[in-house]
Design a protein around this motif. Structure first.
Motif, PDB file in Angstrom:
ATOM      1  N   MET A  69       0.828  -1.193   0.000  1.00 19.21           N
ATOM      2  CA  MET A  69       0.000   0.000   0.000  1.00 19.21           C
ATOM      3  C   MET A  69       0.873   1.257   0.000  1.00 19.21           C
ATOM      4  O   MET A  69       0.611   2.232  -0.725  1.00 19.21           O
ATOM      5  CB  MET A  69      -0.918  -0.004   1.220  1.00 19.21           C
ATOM      6  CG  MET A  69      -2.037  -1.034   1.142  1.00 19.21           C
ATOM      7  SD  MET A  69      -3.248  -0.598  -0.111  1.00 19.21           S
ATOM      8  CE  MET A  69      -3.946   0.853   0.654  1.00 19.21           C
ATOM      9  N   GLY A  70       2.008   1.236   0.774  1.00 26.07           N
ATOM     10  CA  GLY A  70       2.893   2.407   0.805  1.00 26.07           C
ATOM     11  C   GLY A  70       3.559   2.656  -0.532  1.00 26.07           C
ATOM     12  O   GLY A  70       3.637   3.789  -1.016  1.00 26.07           O
ATOM     13  N   VAL A  71       4.088   1.580  -1.168  1.00 24.60           N
ATOM     14  CA  VAL A  71       4.741   1.725  -2.473  1.00 24.60           C
ATOM     15  C   VAL A  71       3.754   2.245  -3.512  1.00 24.60           C
ATOM     16  O   VAL A  71       4.049   3.085  -4.349  1.00 24.60           O
ATOM     17  CB  VAL A  71       5.349   0.371  -2.902  1.00 24.60           C
ATOM     18  CG1 VAL A  71       5.854   0.451  -4.344  1.00 24.60           C
ATOM     19  CG2 VAL A  71       6.477  -0.016  -1.968  1.00 24.60           C
ATOM     20  N   GLY A  72       2.569   1.709  -3.469  1.00 20.12           N
ATOM     21  CA  GLY A  72       1.551   2.159  -4.430  1.00 20.12           C
ATOM     22  C   GLY A  72       1.283   3.637  -4.302  1.00 20.12           C
ATOM     23  O   GLY A  72       1.102   4.347  -5.304  1.00 20.12           O
ATOM     24  N   VAL A  73       1.254   4.133  -3.099  1.00 20.58           N
ATOM     25  CA  VAL A  73       1.021   5.560  -2.891  1.00 20.58           C
ATOM     26  C   VAL A  73       2.156   6.391  -3.498  1.00 20.58           C
ATOM     27  O   VAL A  73       1.946   7.413  -4.169  1.00 20.58           O
ATOM     28  CB  VAL A  73       0.846   5.851  -1.389  1.00 20.58           C
ATOM     29  CG1 VAL A  73       0.829   7.360  -1.146  1.00 20.58           C
ATOM     30  CG2 VAL A  73      -0.432   5.205  -0.863  1.00 20.58           C
ATOM     31  N   VAL A  74       3.436   5.911  -3.281  1.00 23.00           N
ATOM     32  CA  VAL A  74       4.590   6.648  -3.827  1.00 23.00           C
ATOM     33  C   VAL A  74       4.544   6.678  -5.355  1.00 23.00           C
ATOM     34  O   VAL A  74       4.754   7.706  -6.004  1.00 23.00           O
ATOM     35  CB  VAL A  74       5.904   6.013  -3.327  1.00 23.00           C
ATOM     36  CG1 VAL A  74       7.115   6.653  -4.033  1.00 23.00           C
ATOM     37  CG2 VAL A  74       6.025   6.192  -1.830  1.00 23.00           C
ATOM     38  N   VAL A  75       4.268   5.524  -5.964  1.00 22.32           N
ATOM     39  CA  VAL A  75       4.190   5.455  -7.432  1.00 22.32           C
ATOM     40  C   VAL A  75       3.106   6.368  -7.965  1.00 22.32           C
ATOM     41  O   VAL A  75       3.261   7.058  -8.968  1.00 22.32           O
ATOM     42  CB  VAL A  75       3.947   3.985  -7.866  1.00 22.32           C
ATOM     43  CG1 VAL A  75       3.656   3.923  -9.371  1.00 22.32           C
ATOM     44  CG2 VAL A  75       5.165   3.146  -7.538  1.00 22.32           C
ATOM     45  N   LEU A  76       1.975   6.389  -7.275  1.00 25.82           N
ATOM     46  CA  LEU A  76       0.886   7.249  -7.711  1.00 25.82           C
ATOM     47  C   LEU A  76       1.289   8.717  -7.669  1.00 25.82           C
ATOM     48  O   LEU A  76       0.997   9.493  -8.592  1.00 25.82           O
ATOM     49  CB  LEU A  76      -0.351   7.013  -6.815  1.00 25.82           C
ATOM     50  CG  LEU A  76      -1.579   7.856  -7.135  1.00 25.82           C
ATOM     51  CD1 LEU A  76      -2.067   7.569  -8.553  1.00 25.82           C
ATOM     52  CD2 LEU A  76      -2.686   7.593  -6.132  1.00 25.82           C
ATOM     53  N   VAL A  77       2.045   9.112  -6.641  1.00 22.86           N
ATOM     54  CA  VAL A  77       2.508  10.511  -6.542  1.00 22.86           C
ATOM     55  C   VAL A  77       3.451  10.838  -7.685  1.00 22.86           C
ATOM     56  O   VAL A  77       3.377  11.901  -8.329  1.00 22.86           O
ATOM     57  CB  VAL A  77       3.160  10.755  -5.175  1.00 22.86           C
ATOM     58  CG1 VAL A  77       3.832  12.132  -5.138  1.00 22.86           C
ATOM     59  CG2 VAL A  77       2.121  10.640  -4.065  1.00 22.86           C
ATOM     60  N   VAL A  78       4.371   9.922  -7.987  1.00 19.15           N
ATOM     61  CA  VAL A  78       5.339  10.147  -9.081  1.00 19.15           C
ATOM     62  C   VAL A  78       4.627  10.297 -10.411  1.00 19.15           C
ATOM     63  O   VAL A  78       4.928  11.178 -11.214  1.00 19.15           O
ATOM     64  CB  VAL A  78       6.372   9.011  -9.113  1.00 19.15           C
ATOM     65  CG1 VAL A  78       7.254   9.119 -10.363  1.00 19.15           C
ATOM     66  CG2 VAL A  78       7.238   9.057  -7.866  1.00 19.15           C
ATOM     67  N   LEU A  79       3.639   9.410 -10.653  1.00 20.53           N
ATOM     68  CA  LEU A  79       2.903   9.488 -11.913  1.00 20.53           C
ATOM     69  C   LEU A  79       2.163  10.806 -12.044  1.00 20.53           C
ATOM     70  O   LEU A  79       2.116  11.413 -13.115  1.00 20.53           O
ATOM     71  CB  LEU A  79       1.936   8.314 -12.018  1.00 20.53           C
ATOM     72  CG  LEU A  79       2.571   6.931 -12.238  1.00 20.53           C
ATOM     73  CD1 LEU A  79       1.489   5.842 -12.207  1.00 20.53           C
ATOM     74  CD2 LEU A  79       3.308   6.891 -13.570  1.00 20.53           C
ATOM     75  N   VAL A  80       1.544  11.239 -10.982  1.00 18.91           N
ATOM     76  CA  VAL A  80       0.844  12.512 -11.025  1.00 18.91           C
ATOM     77  C   VAL A  80       1.808  13.657 -11.327  1.00 18.91           C
ATOM     78  O   VAL A  80       1.529  14.555 -12.143  1.00 18.91           O
ATOM     79  CB  VAL A  80       0.089  12.756  -9.699  1.00 18.91           C
ATOM     80  CG1 VAL A  80      -0.464  14.173  -9.652  1.00 18.91           C
ATOM     81  CG2 VAL A  80      -1.033  11.746  -9.540  1.00 18.91           C
TER      82      VAL A  80
END
Length: 615
Positions: free
Chosen positions: A531-542
Motif C-alpha cells: 500500500m505504501g509503495v503504491g502511494v509513492v508510485v501514484l505521486v510520481v505518476l501525477v
C-alpha cells in the motif's frame, strides 16, 4: 293450576310459579285545546295501563317452595280450617271450632261424630267424643242424668286466648299453644333467642325472633356464614404477594384464583335443562369439572365478590341456595345475600349445582429469561454469575473486560440476547484460581451463532470461534452416549446448561487457544508495504503528468520540432529518416562494450520514437 282473567291481563298459576299474560287495551285520553289557537283537536294520545303482579303461592300452598298445605291440594286442612299459606306462611291449619289435628281431620276434645258436634255433658260426666264417638255422657259416681255442662264453650273456660281448654268433670285445664309459654290462663310467646346458647346461633351471630318459637341467625359484621356457623371474613389476597407465589424471583406471578370474579365458585346445569340434577348427579358433575360441591361459606364469598344468579343449586351437605347481589322482586323476594332453601331431606330432588375449584398460580419468566416460571435462567453471563463453581472462570473474564476493549466486547457478547452462542466453561476444580488464561484462551471458549446441545456435537465436527476452531471427539459409551464427548482434549463433565441466549457445557479443564499463524501476519505486513509503495508510485505518476502538461503548454505556440536526447560524449546527428514525425526519448543505457561503436549506431540504439499526430 289456576286461571284468573280480567279485562287487561290473563294470570296463570303453576304451583309456585306465576305467568302473567297481558292484553293491554288502549285508552284514549282526550286533551281539548283552545280552538282559537289550534283548529284541529290533535291533543289525544293512547294510554296503556299494565298491572304489575308479584308472584305468590296459590291457595293451599305455603312457604318459599310453595308446599302443599296439610290435607292435600283439593282439601287443604280437610276443608274444616284455614291454612297459613302463601310465601310467608308456615302451613299450619287453624281448624274450625270442634275440629283438631294437623289437617283438621280429628274432633277436638268434647266434640264427637263426623261433623264434630259439641258434647252436652255437665261437669259431672264425660262424653264419648271423637270422630267415631256417640256423644253419650257417662256420669260420675253418685250422679245421674243424660248430659254435662261444657265449661270450655263459655269464654274458653277462662283460658287465655289461643290456649287449649279441656274439662274433666268439674276440673278445667288450659294449655298454651305451640311457641308460647305460661299456665294456659296466661300465655306469652316464646323467644328462642333469650336462651343462654344464643338461641342455637353461633357466638358471632345475631339471633332474631321471627315468630313465637322461631328465630333467624345472622352472622355479625366481619364474619361470614349461615348464622349457625360463622367464621372471620378473610380479605381476598393474592398469593403472589407472599414469596412471589412460589414462582422464581425472575418470573412474573399471576394468581388466577385471586383474579377470578367468583373466587373459584361456578354454576353448573344439566345438559338436559334447568333443575335436572339430584344430589348424587350434582356431586359427579362437579368432580367431572375438577372441583367439588361449593360450601355455603364459599358461595357467600362469591356473592360478596359480585356473583348474582337467580337459579337454585345444590351445595355441600345437601343444602340448596343461590346468591343475589341486588334487590329483585322476582328473585328471592328482593332479598340480598344468600337465598337459602335449607338442608333437603329428599336427595332425589332435582336442582342445578354450585361447584368450587381452586385455581392455580401462573408463573412466567420475565423477558430475557427462559424456564417454566418456577425456574428461570438468564443470559450466559448471568448463569456464570449465579453458578458458584464457575467463579474462577468468571473472574478472569471480568479482569479481561477491565483491561481492554476486546474484553468489554467479549462480555457484551455473553449478554447479547439476539445471538445464540455455545460456551465451554471449565469449573473451579479444573481451573484453579492461581491459573491465568490468556485473552485468546478466553475467546477460544465461546462459539457464536448457534446453541449446540451435546447431542449435536458429532464426532469429528469442528466448532468455529473467533481465534480458531474446536474439534469434537466422540467416544462410544453404551450407558450414556450423549455425555461421552471431548472438545479438543477436554472431556465434557456436564452438558446442556440452558441460558436465554445459548447453552453451556462444562469441561474438565480450560481450552488452550492456538497461536496466531505467522503467514497471516506477514501477509498483513506485505499488504501494508504494498500500500505504501503504491502511494509513492501514484505521486510520481501525477507529478510526471503535470510536468509533461506544463512542457506541452510552453511550446504549444511553436512549430512542431523533433527533439532527442543523447549522451554528452555523442555527436549530434541528423534524425533518422523514420523519425520525421516522432519524439525520441532515451530508455536504454549503453554498456561499456558498446561505447566504441559509431555514433549512428549508438543513436539508433539509444532512441525510442513516439509518434505525434498533428491536426
Amino acid at each position: 293450576m289456576k286461571w284468573f282473567h280480567n279485562s287487561s291481563c290473563l294470570l296463570v298459576f303453576f304451583s309456585f310459579q306465576l305467568l302473567i299474560v297481558c292484553f293491554c287495551p288502549q285508552e284514549v285520553q282526550k286533551c281539548d285545546l283552545p280552538s282559537m289557537f289550534i283548529t284541529k283537536d290533535s291533543g289525544c294520545r293512547p294510554v296503556c295501563t299494565v298491572n304489575i303482579w308479584q308472584p305468590k303461592c296459590c291457595h293451599g300452598y305455603y312457604g318459599r317452595d310453595c308446599l302443599v298445605c296439610p290435607g292435600g291440594v283439593h282439601s287443604p286442612c280437610s276443608n274444616r280450617g284455614k291454612c297459613d299459606d302463601g310465601h310467608l306462611g308456615n302451613g299450619t291449619c287453624t281448624c274450625e271450632k270442634g275440629f283438631g289435628g294437623v289437617a283438621c281431620e280429628l274432633c277436638s276434645e268434647g266434640f264427637y261424630g263426623p261433623t264434630c258436634k259439641a258434647c252436652s255433658c255437665s261437669e259431672h260426666g264425660s262424653c264419648d267424643d271423637g270422630r267415631r264417638g256417640t256423644g253419650v255422657c257417662f256420669c260420675e259416681a253418685g250422679w245421674s242424668g243424660d248430659r254435662l255442662m261444657d265449661v270450655c264453650q263459655v269464654w274458653n273456660g277462662g283460658c287465655a286466648k289461643g290456649a287449649k281448654c279441656s274439662q274433666k268433670g268439674e276440673q278445667v285445664s288450659c294449655t298454651c299453644p305451640k311457641g308460647h309459654t305460661g299456665d294456659g290462663f296466661t300465655c306469652q310467646p316464646v323467644d328462642p333467642c333469650v336462651t343462654g346458647d344464643n338461641g342455637g346461633c353461633h357466638e358471632h351471630a345475631t339471633c332474631t325472633m321471627t315468630a313465637p318459637g322461631k328465630k333467624r341467625c345472622t352472622c355479625k359484621d366481619r364474619y361470614i356464614g349461615d348464622g349457625l356457623a360463622c367464621e372471620l371474613k378473610q380479605l381476598s389476597i393474592s398469593r403472589c404477594l407472599q414469596d412471589n407465589g412460589k414462582c422464581h424471583l425472575d418470573a412474573t406471578c399471576t394468581d388466577l384464583h385471586f383474579e377470578d370474579a367468583t373466587l373459584g365458585v361456578f354454576h353448573l346445569r344439566s345438559s338436559r335443562g334447568q333443575y335436572k340434577l339430584n344430589y348424587t348427579a350434582a356431586q359427579q358433575a362437579c368432580s367431572a369439572e375438577g372441583g367439588s360441591m361449593a360450601t355455603y361459606t364459599q358461595l357467600s364469598y362469591a356473592q360478596q365478590a359480585g356473583m348474582n344468579l337467580c337459579a337454585a343449586g345444590w351445595l355441600d351437605q345437601a343444602r340448596v341456595a343461590y346468591p343475589t347481589t341486588y334487590a329483585n322482586p322476582n328473585c328471592g323476594f328482593g332479598h340480598i345475600g344468600i337465598v337459602d332453601y335449607g338442608t333437603r331431606k329428599n336427595l332425589s330432588e332435582t336442582w342445578d349445582t354450585f361447584c368450587y375449584r381452586m385455581k392455580e398460580v401462573k408463573c412466567e419468566c420475565k423477558p430475557g429469561y427462559v424456564g417454566d416460571g418456577f425456574g428461570c435462567t438468564g443470559n450466559l453471563l448471568q448463569v456464570l454469575r449465579s453458578t458458584p463453581t464457575f467463579s474462577n472462570f468468571l473472574t478472569q473474564i471480568l479482569n479481561y473486560s477491565r483491561v481492554s476493549d476486546s474484553g468489554k466486547q467479549f462480555v457484551k457478547r455473553l449478554s447479547n440476547l439476539t445471538i445464540q452462542s455455545t460456551l465451554f466453561v471449565p469449573d473451579n476444580s479444573g481451573l484453579p484460581d492461581n491459573q491465568t488464561l490468556s485473552h485468546r484462551d478466553l475467546e477460544f471458549h465461546l462459539s457464536e451463532g448457534q446453541a449446540l446441545p451435546v447431542v449435536q456435537l458429532k464426532n469429528g465436527s469442528r466448532i468455529r470461534t473467533r481465534v480458531g476452531s474446536l474439534t469434537v471427539l466422540g467416544v462410544a459409551d453404551l450407558l450414556d452416549p450423549s455425555s461421552s464427548r471431548y472438545i479438543n482434549d477436554r472431556f465434557i463433565t456436564s452438558s446442556d446448561i440452558q441460558a436465554s441466549n445459548g447453552i453451556i457445557h462444562v469441561l474438565q479443564g480450560p481450552l488452550k487457544a492456538p497461536p496466531p499463524r505467522p503467514e497471516v501476519s506477514d501477509m498483513r505486513a506485505a499488504h501494508k508495504a504494498g500500500m505504501g509503495v503504491g502511494v509513492v508510485v501514484l505521486v510520481v505518476l501525477v507529478a510526471a503528468v503535470v510536468f509533461v502538461g506544463y512542457r506541452f503548454y510552453r511550446h504549444k505556440a511553436k512549430p512542431f520540432q523533433f527533439h532527442y536526447f543523447k549522451e554528452e560524449d555523442a555527436e549530434e546527428e541528423a534524425p533518422a529518416a523514420n523519425c520525421s514525425r516522432n519524439i525520441c526519448n532515451p530508455v536504454y543505457e549503453a554498456s561499456p562494450e558498446e561505447s566504441n561503436t559509431s555514433a549512428a549506431t549508438v543513436s539508433n540504439r539509444h532512441v525510442t520514437c513516439y509518434m505525434l499526430v498533428t491536426r
